[in-house]
Design a protein around this motif. Sequence first.
Motif, mmCIF file in Angstrom:
data_model
loop_
_atom_site.group_PDB
_atom_site.id
_atom_site.type_symbol
_atom_site.label_atom_id
_atom_site.label_comp_id
_atom_site.label_asym_id
_atom_site.label_seq_id
_atom_site.Cartn_x
_atom_site.Cartn_y
_atom_site.Cartn_z
ATOM 1 N N PRO A 113 0.807 -1.221 0.000
ATOM 2 C CA PRO A 113 0.000 0.000 0.000
ATOM 3 C C PRO A 113 0.845 1.277 0.000
ATOM 4 O O PRO A 113 0.365 2.335 -0.410
ATOM 5 N N PRO A 229 0.248 2.847 -4.104
ATOM 6 C CA PRO A 229 -0.061 1.408 -4.050
ATOM 7 C C PRO A 229 0.565 0.671 -5.218
ATOM 8 O O PRO A 229 0.679 1.235 -6.316
ATOM 9 N N ALA A 275 -6.579 -7.339 -0.171
ATOM 10 C CA ALA A 275 -6.598 -6.223 -1.119
ATOM 11 C C ALA A 275 -7.943 -6.215 -1.814
ATOM 12 O O ALA A 275 -8.661 -7.214 -1.842
ATOM 13 N N ASP A 279 -8.372 -0.233 -3.928
ATOM 14 C CA ASP A 279 -7.062 0.165 -3.410
ATOM 15 C C ASP A 279 -6.177 0.772 -4.489
ATOM 16 O O ASP A 279 -5.196 1.463 -4.172
ATOM 17 N N TYR A 280 -6.509 0.519 -5.758
ATOM 18 C CA TYR A 280 -5.639 0.915 -6.869
ATOM 19 C C TYR A 280 -6.245 2.024 -7.724
ATOM 20 O O TYR A 280 -5.771 2.285 -8.831
#
Length: 294
Positions: A113, A229, A275, A279-280
């Motif tokens: 992260p 990330p 994940a 998150d991206y």
Amino acid sequence: MSRRPALALVTLFVTLFVTLAAAPLAVANTLVFTAIPDEDETRLQERFQSVAGYLSEALDVDVRFIPVTSYAASVTAFRNNQVQLAWFGGFTGVQARQMVPGSIAIAQGVEDPEYKSYFIANHATGIKTHEEDTAPQALRDVTFSFGSQSSTSGRLMPEYFLREHLGASPEALFERVGFSGNHSRTISLVQSGAYQAGVVSYKAWENEVASGAVNLDQVQVIWETPTYPDYQWTVRGDVDARFGEGFTQRLQRALIDMDDPELLASFPRSGFIPAENADYQELVEVARQLDLLD
């Protein structure tokens, strides 16, 4: 024809039919995965063959690792269902999930992260270590190597920071721009002087230094980027239909429970954590800004 040869012939055909019929079933019951070729290929093979053995035992299914020759090839294999699971970089994971709707990121390294890149330079350039928050002006007009064109830490985020901090594209900033293909080669190229400077994953740099592959009298880190990330395990959304209900959760659990010090050191990661695709999102936005993603 006598009865005995006729019977033998029938037996041969039956055996052949059963063998051919069973072959697709064996493939269908095998979980195949790949990984971006971000470092030395020999080390990658050793690492992921061991991971295949671990997953096979944890999931009670046949698991096979297949190497690919480029970052783009890992995404293509995932899109074509040649692999159902992949250890992607941040950007390649974004690309893969965009191409295969329903696919999800399920695990990432504890360190992922807040990943970062190291800008490196050959000592002959005279560029000093830069400890400011912005990219060093001394990089202007040098010859410069990125890693793969699809690398998060070796291209996407470094290019974003260069544009943001120095106000120009790489083509305008540097005397010559190259793409080495992976972090290990970038280090070798800068160390040899083939390129004066370059950018690599900080984990790859630490790995190469630890293995003795870096001559610190010839090449050094001159700047580290802000964090972002990066790597993750992404799985196709149809694996439950293929391997049984709840398989995705079992696979995620197996990855998060991976605690063998040798396996973790080979990544290198201190462990894995959950994940998810959201998150991206930062990488999605950066890639669109750079016209690298629709």
